[in-house]
Scaffold this motif. Structure first.
Motif, PDB file in Angstrom:
ATOM      1  N   CYS A  21       0.934  -1.276   0.165  1.00  0.00           N
ATOM      2  CA  CYS A  21       0.089   0.209   0.069  1.00  0.00           C
ATOM      3  C   CYS A  21       0.967   1.263  -0.181  1.00  0.00           C
ATOM      4  O   CYS A  21       1.680   1.223   0.718  1.00  0.00           O
ATOM      5  N   CYS A  24      -0.145   3.533   3.627  1.00  0.00           N
ATOM      6  CA  CYS A  24       0.345   3.094   5.168  1.00  0.00           C
ATOM      7  C   CYS A  24       1.864   2.204   5.028  1.00  0.00           C
ATOM      8  O   CYS A  24       2.641   2.069   6.123  1.00  0.00           O
ATOM      9  N   CYS A  34      -4.030  -0.516   0.155  1.00  0.00           N
ATOM     10  CA  CYS A  34      -4.534  -1.745   0.758  1.00  0.00           C
ATOM     11  C   CYS A  34      -5.999  -1.957   0.893  1.00  0.00           C
ATOM     12  O   CYS A  34      -6.504  -3.127   1.417  1.00  0.00           O
ATOM     13  N   CYS A  39      -6.585   5.045   3.895  1.00  0.00           N
ATOM     14  CA  CYS A  39      -5.502   4.860   2.731  1.00  0.00           C
ATOM     15  C   CYS A  39      -6.141   5.189   1.494  1.00  0.00           C
ATOM     16  O   CYS A  39      -5.451   5.933   0.609  1.00  0.00           O
TER      17      CYS A  39
HETATM   18 ZN   LIG Z   1      -2.955   1.020   3.560  1.00  0.00          ZN
END
Ligand SMILES: [Zn+2]
Length: 227
Positions: A21, A24, A34, A39
């Motif tokens: 991701c 993060c 993710c 996010c």
């Molecule tokens: Zn993430």
């Protein structure tokens, strides 16, 4: 290159290298993030900030919006191998056009109209069945393809943009129709990066790497572009 633009490229490279991701940097990425809501929201923010400095937002009159919807319905029915006239005699459930398809056409038409308004050009209103190899706009004999998309200029594959000029018009769910800029094929291939947002790898150019739209109008007016 602006800070935001640089962050955008770094994010793409990071996702490519690590498979994690980009926000993060912990969980595996589904596409770019993710899929955790926080996010995803941050990534969407990064994408929408990327506007060309010389972008022009275009407003439409009510009659223009009506016209775009009418043309969208016409294009959808021609794509389906039938005319609007034929459809009147069919039952609704039999061969009714899908709302989403008409909306996709409508947004594309508004993008073409926005570019034509900014460039003071005439729209090509011939209805193409596939749209392939048919330039959206022709001004002074120069082929101009208008792409109306949510993020950056993208083509399906490298071979889809070899000649002429492409204009990027952005929108958010059919609103905020904004002419971002223009680019010719050699510059596109020089500046392109590849991104996969779930439909396979596509060559893309960031709006900030495109040329200001008003410089295209000036060049079209003095006629210096090679046909
Ligand atoms: Zn993430």
């Amino acid at each position: 290159m602006t800070d935001n633009n640089q962050a955008f490229y770094k994010a793409l490279a990071y996702r490519e290298r690590t498979g994690l991701c980009i926000i993060c940097r912990e969980k595996p990425a589904v596409r770019m993030t993710c899929s955790h809501i926080a996010c995803m929201e941050r990534w969407c923010g990064m994408k929408t900030v990327g506007s060309n400095k010389a972008a022009i937002k275009v407003e439409f009159e009510a009659r223009e919006l009506q016209w775009a919807l009418a043309v969208a319905k016409e294009r959808e029915s021609s794509k389906r191998g039938t005319t609007a006239r034929d459809k009147r005699y069919r039952s609704e459930s039999d061969n009714a056009p899908k709302h989403d398809d008409i909306e996709t056409h409508r947004i594309g038409i508004l993008g073409e109209l926005a570019a034509a308004k900014v460039l003071r050009g005439k729209m090509n209103t011939d209805f193409g069945v596939t749209g392939k190899d048919m330039p959206d706009l022709v001004i002074g004999g120069i082929k101009i393809e208008v792409k109306t998309l949510q993020g950056y200029l993208a083509f399906r594959e490298d071979g889809d943009f070899r000649r002429g000029i492409a204009i990027l018009v952005t929108h958010q769910k059919g609103e905020n129709i904004t002419v971002q800029g223009w680019i010719d094929a050699p510059a596109f291939h020089e500046k392109k990066f590849y991104a996969d947002f779930g439909y396979g790898k596509r060559p893309c150019v960031h709006p900030q790497d495109m040329r200001p739209i008003m410089t295209l109008r000036e060049q079209l007016e003095i006629g210096v572009l090679v046909r």
